[in-house]
Scaffold this motif. Structure first.
Motif, PDB file in Angstrom:
ATOM      1  N   MET A 221       0.849  -1.198   0.000  1.00 21.15           N
ATOM      2  CA  MET A 221       0.000   0.000   0.000  1.00 21.15           C
ATOM      3  C   MET A 221       0.879   1.241   0.000  1.00 21.15           C
ATOM      4  O   MET A 221       0.560   2.233  -0.668  1.00 21.15           O
ATOM      5  N   ASN A 222       1.992   1.188   0.743  1.00 19.68           N
ATOM      6  CA  ASN A 222       2.903   2.339   0.749  1.00 19.68           C
ATOM      7  C   ASN A 222       3.432   2.603  -0.657  1.00 19.68           C
ATOM      8  O   ASN A 222       3.581   3.760  -1.061  1.00 19.68           O
ATOM      9  N   GLU A 223       3.695   1.514  -1.402  1.00 16.59           N
ATOM     10  CA  GLU A 223       4.153   1.682  -2.792  1.00 16.59           C
ATOM     11  C   GLU A 223       3.052   2.335  -3.630  1.00 16.59           C
ATOM     12  O   GLU A 223       3.320   3.212  -4.442  1.00 16.59           O
ATOM     13  N   LEU A 224       1.801   1.871  -3.429  1.00 15.54           N
ATOM     14  CA  LEU A 224       0.686   2.421  -4.205  1.00 15.54           C
ATOM     15  C   LEU A 224       0.480   3.908  -3.888  1.00 15.54           C
ATOM     16  O   LEU A 224       0.199   4.707  -4.784  1.00 15.54           O
ATOM     17  N   LEU A 225       0.649   4.262  -2.606  1.00 17.09           N
ATOM     18  CA  LEU A 225       0.506   5.676  -2.214  1.00 17.09           C
ATOM     19  C   LEU A 225       1.587   6.517  -2.899  1.00 17.09           C
ATOM     20  O   LEU A 225       1.312   7.598  -3.443  1.00 17.09           O
ATOM     21  N   ALA A 226       2.830   5.977  -2.877  1.00 12.56           N
ATOM     22  CA  ALA A 226       3.938   6.710  -3.503  1.00 12.56           C
ATOM     23  C   ALA A 226       3.702   6.841  -5.002  1.00 12.56           C
ATOM     24  O   ALA A 226       3.972   7.889  -5.606  1.00 12.56           O
ATOM     25  N   GLN A 227       3.177   5.779  -5.586  1.00  8.70           N
ATOM     26  CA  GLN A 227       2.870   5.789  -7.030  1.00  8.70           C
ATOM     27  C   GLN A 227       1.845   6.886  -7.332  1.00  8.70           C
ATOM     28  O   GLN A 227       1.995   7.642  -8.286  1.00  8.70           O
ATOM     29  N   GLU A 228       0.817   6.941  -6.491  1.00  3.75           N
ATOM     30  CA  GLU A 228      -0.255   7.932  -6.666  1.00  3.75           C
ATOM     31  C   GLU A 228       0.332   9.343  -6.551  1.00  3.75           C
ATOM     32  O   GLU A 228      -0.020  10.231  -7.324  1.00  3.75           O
ATOM     33  N   GLU A 229       1.257   9.491  -5.639  1.00  3.55           N
ATOM     34  CA  GLU A 229       1.874  10.801  -5.430  1.00  3.55           C
ATOM     35  C   GLU A 229       2.688  11.216  -6.652  1.00  3.55           C
ATOM     36  O   GLU A 229       2.650  12.367  -7.076  1.00  3.55           O
ATOM     37  N   ARG A 231       2.157  10.215  -9.649  1.00  3.90           N
ATOM     38  CA  ARG A 231       1.271  10.380 -10.795  1.00  3.90           C
ATOM     39  C   ARG A 231       0.478  11.689 -10.729  1.00  3.90           C
ATOM     40  O   ARG A 231      -0.275  11.984 -11.645  1.00  3.90           O
ATOM     41  N   ARG A 232       0.609  12.404  -9.619  1.00  6.88           N
ATOM     42  CA  ARG A 232      -0.112  13.662  -9.363  1.00  6.88           C
ATOM     43  C   ARG A 232      -0.545  14.317 -10.672  1.00  6.88           C
ATOM     44  O   ARG A 232       0.277  14.784 -11.450  1.00  6.88           O
ATOM     45  N   ASP A 233      -1.828  14.340 -10.910  1.00  8.79           N
ATOM     46  CA  ASP A 233      -2.337  14.838 -12.196  1.00  8.79           C
ATOM     47  C   ASP A 233      -3.545  15.744 -11.920  1.00  8.79           C
ATOM     48  O   ASP A 233      -4.609  15.279 -11.508  1.00  8.79           O
ATOM     49  N   LEU A 294      -8.994   5.930  -2.770  1.00  9.57           N
ATOM     50  CA  LEU A 294      -9.958   6.022  -3.872  1.00  9.57           C
ATOM     51  C   LEU A 294      -9.509   7.126  -4.826  1.00  9.57           C
ATOM     52  O   LEU A 294      -9.808   8.304  -4.597  1.00  9.57           O
ATOM     53  N   PRO A 295      -8.787   6.775  -5.885  1.00  8.49           N
ATOM     54  CA  PRO A 295      -8.359   7.822  -6.813  1.00  8.49           C
ATOM     55  C   PRO A 295      -9.553   8.314  -7.628  1.00  8.49           C
ATOM     56  O   PRO A 295     -10.524   7.572  -7.826  1.00  8.49           O
ATOM     57  N   PRO A 341      -3.155  18.350  -3.548  1.00 12.64           N
ATOM     58  CA  PRO A 341      -1.983  18.078  -4.393  1.00 12.64           C
ATOM     59  C   PRO A 341      -0.666  18.636  -3.832  1.00 12.64           C
ATOM     60  O   PRO A 341       0.391  18.101  -4.122  1.00 12.64           O
ATOM     61  N   ASP A 342      -0.725  19.705  -3.005  1.00  9.82           N
ATOM     62  CA  ASP A 342       0.534  20.253  -2.485  1.00  9.82           C
ATOM     63  C   ASP A 342       0.933  19.611  -1.155  1.00  9.82           C
ATOM     64  O   ASP A 342       1.898  20.015  -0.515  1.00  9.82           O
ATOM     65  N   GLU A 343       0.206  18.585  -0.744  1.00 10.50           N
ATOM     66  CA  GLU A 343       0.459  17.960   0.557  1.00 10.50           C
ATOM     67  C   GLU A 343       1.105  16.580   0.368  1.00 10.50           C
ATOM     68  O   GLU A 343       0.676  15.822  -0.504  1.00 10.50           O
ATOM     69  N   PRO A 344       2.138  16.252   1.151  1.00  9.05           N
ATOM     70  CA  PRO A 344       2.664  14.877   1.047  1.00  9.05           C
ATOM     71  C   PRO A 344       1.534  13.904   1.410  1.00  9.05           C
ATOM     72  O   PRO A 344       0.790  14.163   2.364  1.00  9.05           O
TER      73      PRO A 344
END
Ligand SMILES: Nc1nc2c(ncn2[C@@H]2O[C@H](COP(=O)(O)OP(=O)(O)OP(=O)(O)O)[C@@H](O)[C@H]2O)c(=O)[nH]1
Length: 370
Positions: A221-229, A231-233, A294-295, A341-344
């Motif tokens: 899940m940590n990997e998925l969160l980092a991936q989402e970060e 991909r910030r779109d 939930l993206p 989007p500007d938040e870790p």
């Protein structure tokens, strides 16, 4: 008319399937070999009009032509490679034996090809099958040599035939034994490769899946969160994060035992997973706590998802204490936050965690937005 590239030509001739491609390449290799050997041995005599030479040239050409569609059809209908290899081996032996009997003084040259047949069959035949093919090869060749020596001793002196036979028998048996070892080695390598693939699969599962609930584990899940970060779109909709925690889970464990607790965790995972879309992720974050990502989901939609999850969980059969008959209904509390989007993204998780505490403090079995 457009010219076709070499790649397209090879695709047309050998097909796109890897297995078919390999088998047809062997076919092409043997076709070239036959053409050279038969051409050198019998070509001039066939051109001079000698019927036997013409006949063997035609026989070989027809055989080579027939095996091309046979290999293509065989692979398509799933014919065992053993059968195709066996047929080609027998055809090859017949060419050699016939060639030997009509080649005249050059006949010794045809014997060189006999052990080569075995080498070509090594990738398709098992050691025992290769040995059978060699036995058949020697029986036919030995029988032919004996017959020729008995009926035409002037052109086929028995002593010379005996030497030829011993030569071909020794060479064939040596090649058969060596190719048998190669086959065993290949089989061992294949087993090891299969075992490694299975192990890799297990490692991949262990690294990403929680064993008890079969949900994504915290690490993944940590990997998925980092991936989402990453991909910030901005063009996509917002991403919502929720932390879910089963209410009074300790009570279930304490009154019904750890196994019953585990069973509740599994049922909870099964019920909540049913509300996920493709692209959503639900992980076991630890103990009886879960993280939902939930993206492309508005907070209103995320709340609706969590409410549906609450309904599903509420509909689960209660855990019942065997002695007192007391029932433990399962519910969960959740904290929901929207990722700015500007938040870790870890901050978003922390905010959801704080909202979860607020939900617990407010009486549990509810969702509170950060
Ligand atoms: N059966 C089982 N229990 C677990 C597992 N992991 C954690 N637990 C238990 O979950 C319980 C969590 O208890 P608490 O943190 O006090 O929370 P709670 O009882 O759910 O209370 P609230 O969260 O305040 O509603 C503890 O008893 C842990 O031992 C697990 O994998 N299986």
């Amino acid at each position: 008319m457009s010219l076709i590239s070499r790649h397209e030509a090879a695709r047309m001739l050998f097909g796109a399937d890897r297995k078919l491609h390999r088998m047809l390449q062997y076919w092409a290799g043997t076709a070239v070999m036959y053409t050279i050997v038969i051409g050198v041995m019998f070509g001039p005599r066939a051109l001079a009009g000698e019927p036997q030479a013409r006949a063997i040239c035609l026989y070989v050409a027809a055989g080579v032509a027939v095996f091309y569609p046979l290999v293509r059809i065989g692979v398509r209908i799933g014919l065992a490679p053993t059968i195709l290899a066996g047929l080609q081996g027998v055809f090859s032996i017949s060419c050699h034996v016939w060639g030997y009997s009509i080649a005249g003084p050059m006949r010794g040259a045809t014997l060189v090809g006999l052990p080569v047949i075995v080498v070509f069959c090594v990738f398709a035949l098992r050691p025992r099958q290769t040995l059978t093919l060699t036995a058949f090869n020697l029986a036919v060749m030995g029988g032919t040599m004996s017959w020729l020596a008995a009926h035409d001793p002037v052109h086929f002196p028995p002593a010379a035939e005996a030497v030829n036979f011993v030569f071909v028998a020794v060479a064939s048996l040596a090649v058969t034994l060596l190719t048998g070892e190669m086959s065993k080695l290949r089989a061992r390598l294949k087993t090891q490769k299969d075992e490694l693939l299975t192990a890799l699969d297990t490692i991949r599962t262990l690294a990403t899946i929680d064993e008890l609930t079969k949900l994504t584990n915290r690490r993944h899940m940590n990997e998925l969160l980092a991936q989402e970060e990453r991909r910030r779109d901005a063009a996509r909709g917002p991403t919502c994060i929720a932390v879910l925690d089963i209410d009074f889970f300790k009570r279930i464990n304490d009154s019904l035992g750890h196994a019953a607790g585990d069973s509740v965790l599994r049922d909870f995972a099964h019920a909540t997973r049913a509300e996920l879309r493709e692209g959503d992720a639900l992980a076991r974050w630890g103990g009886e706590e879960f993280l939902l990502m939930l993206p492309n989901t508005t907070p209103a939609n995320a709340r609706a998802v969590l409410e549906r999850m609450r309904e599903r969980v509420a509909a689960l059969a209660p855990a019942v204490e065997p002695c007192s008959g007391a029932e433990h209904r399962v519910s969960f509390s959740a904290g929901l936050s929207i990722w700015h989007p500007d938040e870790p993204i870890v901050e978003t998780v922390n905010r959801a965690d704080k909202a979860l505490y607020a939900a617990k403090a407010a009486g549990r079995n509810r969702v509170i937005e950060a």
